[in-house]
Design a protein around this motif. Structure first.
Motif, PDB file in Angstrom:
ATOM      1  N   SER A   1      -0.459   2.203 -11.658  1.00 30.67           N
ATOM      2  CA  SER A   1      -1.883   1.928 -11.883  1.00 30.67           C
ATOM      3  C   SER A   1      -2.319   2.745 -13.096  1.00 30.67           C
ATOM      4  CB  SER A   1      -2.701   2.335 -10.651  1.00 30.67           C
ATOM      5  OG  SER A   1      -2.617   3.745 -10.454  1.00 30.67           O
ATOM      6  N   LEU A   2      -3.610   2.705 -13.393  1.00 30.67           N
ATOM      7  CA  LEU A   2      -4.153   3.510 -14.494  1.00 30.67           C
ATOM      8  C   LEU A   2      -3.922   4.995 -14.239  1.00 30.67           C
ATOM      9  CD1 LEU A   2      -5.743   3.685 -17.136  1.00 30.67           C
ATOM     10  CD2 LEU A   2      -7.855   3.677 -15.773  1.00 30.67           C
ATOM     11  N   GLN A   3      -3.932   5.392 -12.957  1.00 29.92           N
ATOM     12  CA  GLN A   3      -3.716   6.794 -12.611  1.00 29.92           C
ATOM     13  C   GLN A   3      -2.320   7.253 -13.019  1.00 29.92           C
ATOM     14  OE1 GLN A   3      -6.955   6.696 -12.233  1.00 29.92           O
ATOM     15  NE2 GLN A   3      -6.723   8.471 -10.895  1.00 29.92           N
TER      16      GLN A   3
ATOM     17  N   LEU B   1       5.117  11.242  -7.831  1.00 24.88           N
ATOM     18  CA  LEU B   1       5.073  11.558  -9.254  1.00 24.88           C
ATOM     19  C   LEU B   1       4.221  12.799  -9.524  1.00 24.88           C
ATOM     20  CD1 LEU B   1       6.329  10.483 -11.824  1.00 24.88           C
ATOM     21  CD2 LEU B   1       4.329   9.020 -12.150  1.00 24.88           C
ATOM     22  N   VAL B   2       3.167  12.989  -8.753  1.00 25.11           N
ATOM     23  CA  VAL B   2       2.333  14.192  -8.889  1.00 25.11           C
ATOM     24  C   VAL B   2       3.154  15.448  -8.574  1.00 25.11           C
ATOM     25  CG1 VAL B   2       0.419  15.493  -7.872  1.00 25.11           C
ATOM     26  CG2 VAL B   2       0.096  13.107  -8.494  1.00 25.11           C
ATOM     27  N   ILE B   3       3.833  15.421  -7.444  1.00 27.03           N
ATOM     28  CA  ILE B   3       4.622  16.588  -7.027  1.00 27.03           C
ATOM     29  C   ILE B   3       5.823  16.778  -7.952  1.00 27.03           C
ATOM     30  CG2 ILE B   3       5.929  17.631  -5.128  1.00 27.03           C
ATOM     31  CD1 ILE B   3       4.234  15.851  -3.231  1.00 27.03           C
ATOM     32  N   GLY B   4       6.502  15.672  -8.253  1.00 25.43           N
ATOM     33  CA  GLY B   4       7.668  15.743  -9.133  1.00 25.43           C
ATOM     34  C   GLY B   4       7.298  16.190 -10.537  1.00 25.43           C
ATOM     35  N   GLY B   5       6.106  15.800 -11.003  1.00 23.60           N
ATOM     36  CA  GLY B   5       5.658  16.205 -12.329  1.00 23.60           C
ATOM     37  C   GLY B   5       5.519  17.709 -12.453  1.00 23.60           C
ATOM     38  N   LEU B   6       4.978  18.327 -11.414  1.00 22.37           N
ATOM     39  CA  LEU B   6       4.847  19.791 -11.414  1.00 22.37           C
ATOM     40  C   LEU B   6       6.229  20.444 -11.421  1.00 22.37           C
ATOM     41  CD1 LEU B   6       3.229  22.390 -11.242  1.00 22.37           C
ATOM     42  CD2 LEU B   6       3.126  22.100  -8.749  1.00 22.37           C
TER      43      LEU B   6
ATOM     44  N   LYS C   1       0.827  -1.204   0.000  1.00 25.93           N
ATOM     45  CA  LYS C   1       0.000   0.000   0.000  1.00 25.93           C
ATOM     46  C   LYS C   1       0.864   1.258   0.000  1.00 25.93           C
ATOM     47  CE  LYS C   1      -3.705   2.243   2.642  1.00 25.93           C
ATOM     48  NZ  LYS C   1      -4.530   2.181   3.885  1.00 25.93           N
ATOM     49  N   LEU C   2       1.897   1.260   0.838  1.00 28.52           N
ATOM     50  CA  LEU C   2       2.800   2.412   0.918  1.00 28.52           C
ATOM     51  C   LEU C   2       3.582   2.571  -0.387  1.00 28.52           C
ATOM     52  CD1 LEU C   2       3.738   4.631   2.875  1.00 28.52           C
ATOM     53  CD2 LEU C   2       5.521   3.087   3.686  1.00 28.52           C
ATOM     54  N   TYR C   3       3.944   1.460  -0.980  1.00 35.42           N
ATOM     55  CA  TYR C   3       4.660   1.440  -2.264  1.00 35.42           C
ATOM     56  C   TYR C   3       3.860   2.176  -3.338  1.00 35.42           C
ATOM     57  CZ  TYR C   3       7.261  -0.966  -6.099  1.00 35.42           C
ATOM     58  OH  TYR C   3       8.026  -1.287  -7.199  1.00 35.42           O
ATOM     59  N   LYS C   4       2.593   1.841  -3.448  1.00 37.17           N
ATOM     60  CA  LYS C   4       1.732   2.439  -4.466  1.00 37.17           C
ATOM     61  C   LYS C   4       1.432   3.907  -4.153  1.00 37.17           C
ATOM     62  CE  LYS C   4      -1.292  -0.360  -6.171  1.00 37.17           C
ATOM     63  NZ  LYS C   4      -0.853  -0.551  -7.584  1.00 37.17           N
ATOM     64  N   GLN C   5       1.168   4.210  -2.859  1.00 33.01           N
ATOM     65  CA  GLN C   5       0.860   5.585  -2.456  1.00 33.01           C
ATOM     66  C   GLN C   5       2.035   6.526  -2.719  1.00 33.01           C
ATOM     67  OE1 GLN C   5      -0.338   4.668   1.648  1.00 33.01           O
ATOM     68  NE2 GLN C   5      -2.284   5.694   1.247  1.00 33.01           N
TER      69      GLN C   5
ATOM     70  N   ILE D   1      -6.383  12.079  -9.585  1.00 37.50           N
ATOM     71  CA  ILE D   1      -5.166  11.296  -9.774  1.00 37.50           C
ATOM     72  C   ILE D   1      -4.713  10.619  -8.487  1.00 37.50           C
ATOM     73  CG2 ILE D   1      -2.702  11.419 -10.366  1.00 37.50           C
ATOM     74  CD1 ILE D   1      -4.441  11.689 -12.795  1.00 37.50           C
ATOM     75  N   SER D   2      -4.759  11.367  -7.359  1.00 35.48           N
ATOM     76  CA  SER D   2      -4.266  10.837  -6.083  1.00 35.48           C
ATOM     77  C   SER D   2      -5.283  11.071  -4.972  1.00 35.48           C
ATOM     78  CB  SER D   2      -2.930  11.502  -5.711  1.00 35.48           C
ATOM     79  OG  SER D   2      -2.588  11.247  -4.372  1.00 35.48           O
TER      80      SER D   2
END
Length: 486
Positions: free
Chosen positions: A421-423, A303-308, A293-297, A471-472
């Protein structure tokens, strides 16, 4: 995720502040106050020390995190902690004696292309010891789930001291040469502060007792030493090899580009300060569901933060270099994009490395790290000679992407867990579309105003779409908590 989010949030602020101070140092003060040869020299010395670090402390910083929670009694834990201070001496003393005997040979080899290095070669050994023991004491606090102060000392203290020293060079209070020695003193003070704080957080009784699982500890540490050295090679070998193949000033140009791109890694560095200890504890207790669970979270959130950050940096990089106002440093513009892509891949891997290191399959981490190190050295030797410092960046990207895919496959094979995941696919498509949209959209104002306008527009669009596309779950929860209050 409570303690993870809380300390990760604080650590992220500290890292951003540290990078802001470091950014001023690297992009403006180093480039204008210090001669570029000495700029390249200090980068080379610190990189070489980072490569040597895992060997000198025999991987004890990782051993502390893996095994501390496995001991049941306080006496066992205390004896174990004291051992982590003494075991490195079994390496440091003989390596120091050998280094003294072969000093002239080593110094001549390192300075074969740049004679400036020879005079300062011995500082590599001293700084590596200081860095190593800092990490050991920092690990002591991490296993007590206390990572904030150590992160502050590591990321902010040294950079503030560097700022003062650079101004001292500018005002001619100290010379370029004295600056090099002063940086070593900063690392010594940093280690002392970390030691004092570690004893405040938890002071073990001085027990000279060999841990009952000493063979297991030494076996793990030996593998981690090689793996850690290999990881250090992956991170630092480019700055180590460039002076062997190019002029030392090229290290300065390369390092500015690397530093800008490294901002993207801030979220994962912040989260790893606390998640590594949690992963170790859960692996010791065989809680694989929580690990997965922690791995996926962590993967999607990072990736959301890094993407920005990826978008903000690479869509403003040309204006940023105009602000630096040093034409010779523009060689690093292409390096920023290449290394940024490598950092995004690392973010997407989440807690993957922590899972490998703290599992019974930790030996595979050793083999993969060794293979990564060998691959990057071979690629560097070829590509740096072929296309210069851009080749060093390209080598890093190739190695990171290739071996991260292998690690993801291995973890999925052994634990049946994966980070994507798909997200993840939706997020990568979103990042790509925004990058293409703004890449050809340039303002014709002052570079500072151009950066400001793009940052505002990109951030608003990105955050809006992240929330809209759901997304998250964790990030949407933060929005509800802090922005939907009435």
């Amino acid at each position: 995720m409570g303690i993870v989010l809380k300390q990760s949030f604080i650590n992220t602020i500290i890292l951003f502040l540290g990078f802001a101070i470091g950014g001023v140092n690297v992009l403006f003060l180093f480039t204008h106050f210090l001669h570029e040869d000495y700029f390249g020299l200090i980068i080379f010395l610190l990189s070489a020390a980072n490569i040597l670090l895992p060997l000198l402390v025999f991987g004890m910083q990782h051993t502390v995190i893996k095994y501390y929670s496995s001991y049941k009694t306080q006496k066992e834990k205390d004896g174990f902690l004291i051992s982590t201070l003494l075991i490195p001496l079994l390496v440091i003393i003989p390596v120091g004696l050998i280094g003294t005997y072969l000093y002239e040979t080593i110094a001549n080899w390192l300075s074969s292309e740049n004679i400036l290095i020879k005079k300062y070669t011995y500082l590599i050994f001293i700084v590596a010891i200081l860095m190593g023991y800092f990490e050991v004491f920092y690990a002591w606090t991490k296993v007590q789930f206390n990572s904030v102060f150590g992160n502050f000392i590591k990321e902010i203290f040294a950079r503030i001291c560097t700022t003062f020293l650079l101004f001292a060079v500018y005002f001619e209070w100290i010379t370029n040469e004295q600056f090099i020695y002063a940086i070593v003193v900063v690392y010594a003070v940093r280690t002392l502060l970390m030691k004092l704080y570690a004893y405040i957080v938890y002071k073990p009784q001085i027990i000279f007792k060999i841990p009952s699982n000493i063979k297991e500890i030494l076996s793990f540490s030996l593998y981690i030493v090689v793996a850690g050295s290999a990881a250090g090679i992956l991170l630092e070998i480019d700055k180590f090899m460039i002076p062997k193949l190019e002029q030392i000033a090229e290290v300065a140009y390369y390092s500015v580009g690397i530093y800008i791109a490294s901002v993207i890694a801030i979220p994962t560095r912040a989260m790893q300060q606390i998640t590594t200890s949690i992963i170790a504890k859960e692996m010791n207790e065989n809680k694989l569901f929580e690990v997965g669970k922690l791995y996926k979270q962590t993967s999607i959130n990072l990736l959301v933060i890094g993407g920005l950050l990826f978008l903000l940096i690479n869509l403003n990089v040309e204006d940023l270099y105009l602000l630096i106002n040093k034409p010779e440093f523009t060689k690093g513009i292409s390096i920023v994009l290449i290394i940024s892509l490598a950092k995004l891949m690392e973010l997407a891997f989440g807690t993957g490395n922590a899972i490998l290191v703290n599992s019974k399959y930790y030996k595979i981490f050793f083999y993969l790290s060794l293979a990564m190190a060998i691959t990057v050295v071979v690629l560097n030797n070829w590509l740096i000679q072929l296309i210069g410092i851009k080749g060093a960046a390209l080598s890093s990207l190739i190695v990171v992407v290739l071996y991260t895919i292998i690690k993801i496959g291995y973890i999925n094979l052994k634990f049946n867990i994966k980070p994507f995941s798909l997200q993840t696919v939706k997020l990568l498509c979103l990042i790509s579309c925004i990058f293409i949209l703004f890449y050809f959209w340039n303002f014709s104002f002052h570079p500072l105003l151009n950066i400001f306008l793009k940052v505002i527009l990109i951030t608003i669009l990105y955050v809006f779409l992240i929330k809209k596309m759901n997304i998250s779950e964790d990030i949407n929860m933060l929005f509800k908590t802090y922005f939907n209050k009435k």
